[in-house]
Structure formats: structure tokens, C-alpha cells
Design a protein around this motif. Structure first.
Motif, mmCIF file in Angstrom:
data_model
loop_
_atom_site.group_PDB
_atom_site.id
_atom_site.type_symbol
_atom_site.label_atom_id
_atom_site.label_comp_id
_atom_site.label_asym_id
_atom_site.label_seq_id
_atom_site.Cartn_x
_atom_site.Cartn_y
_atom_site.Cartn_z
ATOM 1 N N PHE A 28 -10.316 0.881 8.443
ATOM 2 C CA PHE A 28 -10.026 1.872 7.404
ATOM 3 C C PHE A 28 -10.941 1.750 6.185
ATOM 4 O O PHE A 28 -10.854 2.563 5.270
ATOM 5 N N GLY A 29 -11.785 0.736 6.157
ATOM 6 C CA GLY A 29 -12.723 0.603 5.058
ATOM 7 C C GLY A 29 -12.091 0.194 3.745
ATOM 8 O O GLY A 29 -12.653 0.445 2.668
ATOM 9 N N ARG A 30 -10.953 -0.414 3.794
ATOM 10 C CA ARG A 30 -10.261 -0.889 2.586
ATOM 11 C C ARG A 30 -9.266 -1.964 2.987
ATOM 12 O O ARG A 30 -8.924 -2.114 4.160
ATOM 13 N N GLN A 31 -8.782 -2.684 1.996
ATOM 14 C CA GLN A 31 -7.744 -3.672 2.240
ATOM 15 C C GLN A 31 -6.384 -2.983 2.365
ATOM 16 O O GLN A 31 -6.147 -1.952 1.739
ATOM 17 N N PRO A 32 -5.480 -3.521 3.182
ATOM 18 C CA PRO A 32 -4.142 -2.920 3.275
ATOM 19 C C PRO A 32 -3.405 -3.018 1.942
ATOM 20 O O PRO A 32 -3.548 -4.004 1.212
ATOM 21 N N ASN A 33 -2.638 -1.971 1.635
ATOM 22 C CA ASN A 33 -1.829 -1.997 0.418
ATOM 23 C C ASN A 33 -0.607 -2.896 0.644
ATOM 24 O O ASN A 33 -0.400 -3.404 1.756
ATOM 25 N N PRO A 34 0.226 -3.121 -0.382
ATOM 26 C CA PRO A 34 1.354 -4.053 -0.205
ATOM 27 C C PRO A 34 2.289 -3.694 0.939
ATOM 28 O O PRO A 34 2.721 -4.582 1.690
ATOM 29 N N GLN A 35 2.623 -2.401 1.121
ATOM 30 C CA GLN A 35 3.528 -2.035 2.208
ATOM 31 C C GLN A 35 2.855 -2.224 3.557
ATOM 32 O O GLN A 35 3.489 -2.700 4.516
ATOM 33 N N GLU A 36 1.600 -1.855 3.670
ATOM 34 C CA GLU A 36 0.873 -2.061 4.918
ATOM 35 C C GLU A 36 0.762 -3.550 5.244
ATOM 36 O O GLU A 36 0.918 -3.957 6.404
ATOM 37 N N THR A 37 0.524 -4.345 4.221
ATOM 38 C CA THR A 37 0.461 -5.793 4.429
ATOM 39 C C THR A 37 1.793 -6.333 4.929
ATOM 40 O O THR A 37 1.837 -7.156 5.860
ATOM 41 N N GLU A 38 2.880 -5.871 4.316
ATOM 42 C CA GLU A 38 4.206 -6.348 4.716
ATOM 43 C C GLU A 38 4.526 -5.959 6.150
ATOM 44 O O GLU A 38 5.100 -6.746 6.911
ATOM 45 N N ASP A 39 4.145 -4.750 6.561
ATOM 46 C CA ASP A 39 4.439 -4.327 7.932
ATOM 47 C C ASP A 39 3.533 -5.029 8.949
ATOM 48 O O ASP A 39 3.974 -5.352 10.057
ATOM 49 N N LEU A 40 2.286 -5.261 8.606
ATOM 50 C CA LEU A 40 1.442 -6.090 9.475
ATOM 51 C C LEU A 40 2.058 -7.473 9.648
ATOM 52 O O LEU A 40 2.140 -8.017 10.752
ATOM 53 N N LEU A 41 2.510 -8.030 8.528
ATOM 54 C CA LEU A 41 3.102 -9.359 8.555
ATOM 55 C C LEU A 41 4.393 -9.380 9.362
ATOM 56 O O LEU A 41 4.711 -10.379 10.008
ATOM 57 N N ALA A 42 5.127 -8.254 9.357
ATOM 58 C CA ALA A 42 6.368 -8.195 10.132
ATOM 59 C C ALA A 42 6.100 -8.375 11.618
ATOM 60 O O ALA A 42 6.865 -9.049 12.326
ATOM 61 N N PHE A 43 5.010 -7.788 12.124
ATOM 62 C CA PHE A 43 4.672 -7.977 13.533
ATOM 63 C C PHE A 43 4.137 -9.384 13.793
ATOM 64 O O PHE A 43 4.411 -9.963 14.853
ATOM 65 N N VAL A 44 3.393 -9.932 12.848
ATOM 66 C CA VAL A 44 2.941 -11.318 12.984
ATOM 67 C C VAL A 44 4.148 -12.248 13.050
ATOM 68 O O VAL A 44 4.206 -13.169 13.881
ATOM 69 N N ARG A 45 5.116 -12.009 12.187
ATOM 70 C CA ARG A 45 6.320 -12.832 12.205
ATOM 71 C C ARG A 45 7.070 -12.687 13.529
ATOM 72 O O ARG A 45 7.649 -13.651 14.031
ATOM 73 N N GLY A 46 7.052 -11.479 14.079
ATOM 74 C CA GLY A 46 7.672 -11.300 15.396
ATOM 75 C C GLY A 46 6.989 -12.144 16.450
ATOM 76 O O GLY A 46 7.651 -12.702 17.333
ATOM 77 N N ASN A 47 5.675 -12.250 16.373
ATOM 78 C CA ASN A 47 4.952 -13.117 17.298
ATOM 79 C C ASN A 47 5.359 -14.578 17.116
ATOM 80 O O ASN A 47 5.508 -15.323 18.087
ATOM 81 N N ILE A 48 5.520 -14.972 15.864
ATOM 82 C CA ILE A 48 5.923 -16.360 15.580
ATOM 83 C C ILE A 48 7.300 -16.650 16.162
ATOM 84 O O ILE A 48 7.523 -17.691 16.772
ATOM 85 N N VAL A 49 8.226 -15.692 15.969
ATOM 86 C CA VAL A 49 9.578 -15.881 16.510
ATOM 87 C C VAL A 49 9.535 -16.014 18.029
ATOM 88 O O VAL A 49 10.210 -16.864 18.614
ATOM 89 N N LYS A 50 8.708 -15.181 18.698
ATOM 90 C CA LYS A 50 8.628 -15.232 20.159
ATOM 91 C C LYS A 50 7.995 -16.543 20.645
ATOM 92 O O LYS A 50 8.274 -16.971 21.777
ATOM 93 N N GLU A 51 7.175 -17.167 19.806
ATOM 94 C CA GLU A 51 6.522 -18.403 20.194
ATOM 95 C C GLU A 51 7.448 -19.622 20.121
ATOM 96 O O GLU A 51 7.136 -20.685 20.639
ATOM 97 N N ARG A 52 8.574 -19.476 19.443
ATOM 98 C CA ARG A 52 9.470 -20.630 19.263
ATOM 99 C C ARG A 52 10.064 -21.096 20.589
ATOM 100 O O ARG A 52 10.345 -20.314 21.463
#
Length: 291
Positions: free
Chosen positions: A267-291
Motif C-alpha cells: 500500500f506504500g504506507r505504514q498501517p494505521n492504528p486500526q490496521e495494525t491492531e487487526d494485523l496483530l489480531a491474526f498474528v495472535r491467532g497464530n500464536i494461540v494455535k501454536e500453543r
């Protein structure tokens, strides 16, 4: 807090974030009205019924629970006392049976948080909404349980009930008024809050989006229970595109750096706070699945 008319037959109330009052819904037919969720206690339920009476709507005969969380179900006893029939899924019924065994004083809430049964977010919201003890919280048991898709005829208006699991709650129920092209989503598109850290998973979220944009294609208004206003068809489409993008960019990463870099490259820019939070939500889902 106000009750707003969205379409000819559908109404919604303002959510109140302090104390965690969700938006409630009403679908009014020619002879009877159905409530979507019952609120976070008897006062919330009585307020909704009073608003329906002020508007001259037909009597509320049915109330549907979108899922089992306390803020959506604690007004149900007050509605049942008014001869309103309570409907939920089998999964919601199972959770309600557990809730009827609980106490709601501060000590009991703290103990359940320590045991991992309750989450701090809900405990704290209960204390804000009900600072005095004993609290008027009495979990209901349903009058009718549905095992799959169902429909209710409100005399000229149809209400379709579609059970659908989600990250937020596996017992989720979508409530559709097809004549008005409205879907009440409850909390189905919010994070999983009961397994820390709060997260999304593609396995639950993507099928839900497919259902909403496929089976329920043609919907013009989407109501989420803790959003300040309904989402139009175009707004909802953009929201779904955003979620799919975040899911794709997150891949199977266990940190935010990779997804954030892919977002910036695309997108040629850094993610805004909401986009960052939603990206992180999927990353956290990966972490939970790895447990």
C-alpha cells in the motif's frame, strides 16, 4: 441512549461502552415484535420494552439471543416475566446452564477470573454497570432452542435465524430480516476475547464472511452490537476486504514485523492504528494455535 428506526420494520438502540451495554434490536411485524438480545440487566430490558410501547409497536412476543455473553442475556428474565418467549441455540443453552450456577458478587467474580473462567474485561464492566451489591443478575434459561436455521413469522415480516460459529463465540446466531435487507450480527465479527491474547483465526472468520457475503448477499444494513451505527452494504464490503487483507498479510507469522512490512510494500504506507491492531489480531491467532 436512544432507539432508532433503521428501516420499515427494524430498530436499533445506541450501545453504551461505559458498562458495556450492547445495541439491542427490534423487528416489528403487523401483530407482534421480536427483540434481538435482551441487554445487560433488567433495567436495559425494561428500557427497550418501554421504547417499543412509546413507538406504538406491536407487543414484543419473542426475544432472540445472539450468543451467551452476560451483556446480551441478563435482561432476559425481565422479558420472560412479561410473557416474552426466549429463543437461543443449543450452544447458548449449554452456556446459560453454566451461568445459572454462578454468583455475581465481587469475590465470586474475582475467583472466576483467577480460575480463567471469566475475563477481567467482563468483570470490570459488571462492576461499572452494577457498583452496588447484591447485583440484579439472573441468567435465564430459554423457552425454545433451535438446532439449525429457523424462521419466525411476525405476520408479514419474516425473521430468519442462522446459527454460525465465530471467533468471538462458537454459539453465535445471525438474525436476518430479509424483507428489510437487515442483518443483526451480534458480536460475531469481534475478536475472541476469552482466549488470551484477543485474536482472530482464518478458520472461523473467513467462513463467516463467506456466509455474510454469499448466503446473505443482498443485505443493505449490518448491525454490530458494539458499533455506534449500522454499516451500509458498501461500508461492510470495505470492512470485509480489510479483514481479508489483514488475514492474507498475516500468513502464519508469529510477530507483527513481517505482516507490517508486507502491508507497507503493498500500500506504500505504514498501517494505521486500526490496521495494525487487526494485523496483530491474526498474528495472535497464530500464536494461540501454536500453543
Amino acid at each position: 441512549m436512544e432507539l432508532h428506526q433503521l428501516t420499515q420494520h427494524c430498530y436499533w438502540s445506541d450501545p453504551v461502552h461505559h458498562g458495556d451495554r450492547p445495541s439491542l434490536g427490534l423487528i416489528a411485524g403487523a401483530e407482534s415484535t421480536l427483540a434481538v438480545d435482551t441487554g445487560n440487566g433488567p433495567g436495559h430490558a425494561h428500557w427497550l420494552l418501554g421504547q417499543a410501547e412509546k413507538l406504538g409497536l406491536p407487543p414484543v412476543r419473542w426475544a432472540v439471543l445472539t450468543h451467551w455473553h452476560w451483556d446480551h442475556i441478563m435482561g432476559a428474565r425481565a422479558m420472560q416475566e412479561r410473557d416474552i418467549s426466549l429463543i437461543c441455540t443449543r450452544g447458548t443453552q449449554r452456556q446459560l446452564r453454566l451461568l445459572t450456577e454462578y454468583q455475581w458478587d465481587d469475590q465470586s467474580l474475582d475467583r472466576r477470573v483467577e480460575e480463567g473462567i471469566e475475563i477481567p474485561f467482563c468483570r470490570d464492566a459488571i462492576r461499572v454497570e452494577y457498583p452496588d451489591q447484591p447485583r440484579p443478575l439472573d441468567p435465564p434459561l430459554p423457552d425454545m432452542v433451535i438446532e439449525g436455521p429457523a424462521a419466525i413469522d411476525l405476520e408479514g415480516v419474516t425473521v430468519r435465524l442462522l446459527p454460525h460459529p465465530s471467533d468471538h463465540s462458537m454459539d453465535g446466531l445471525l438474525v436476518q430480516c430479509p424483507e428489510d435487507r437487515v442483518v443483526f450480527l451480534g458480536d460475531s465479527l469481534y475478536y475472541n476475547m476469552y482466549t488470551s491474547p484477543w485474536h482472530y483465526t482464518p478458520e472461523k472468520l473467513m467462513p463467516l464472511l463467506v456466509t455474510l457475503q454469499g448466503r446473505l448477499r443482498g443485505t443493505e444494513w449490518y448491525l454490530q452490537a458494539h458499533h455506534d451505527k449500522p454499516m451500509s452494504q458498501d461500508e461492510f464490503g470495505e470492512f470485509c476486504t480489510h479483514l481479508r487483507t489483514c488475514c492474507r498479510l498475516a500468513e502464519d507469522e508469529l510477530s507483527l514485523s513481517g505482516p507490517a512490512a508486507r502491508f507497507a510494500a503493498e500500500f506504500g504506507r505504514q498501517p494505521n492504528p486500526q490496521e495494525t491492531e487487526d494485523l496483530l489480531a491474526f498474528v495472535r491467532g497464530n500464536i494461540v494455535k501454536e500453543r
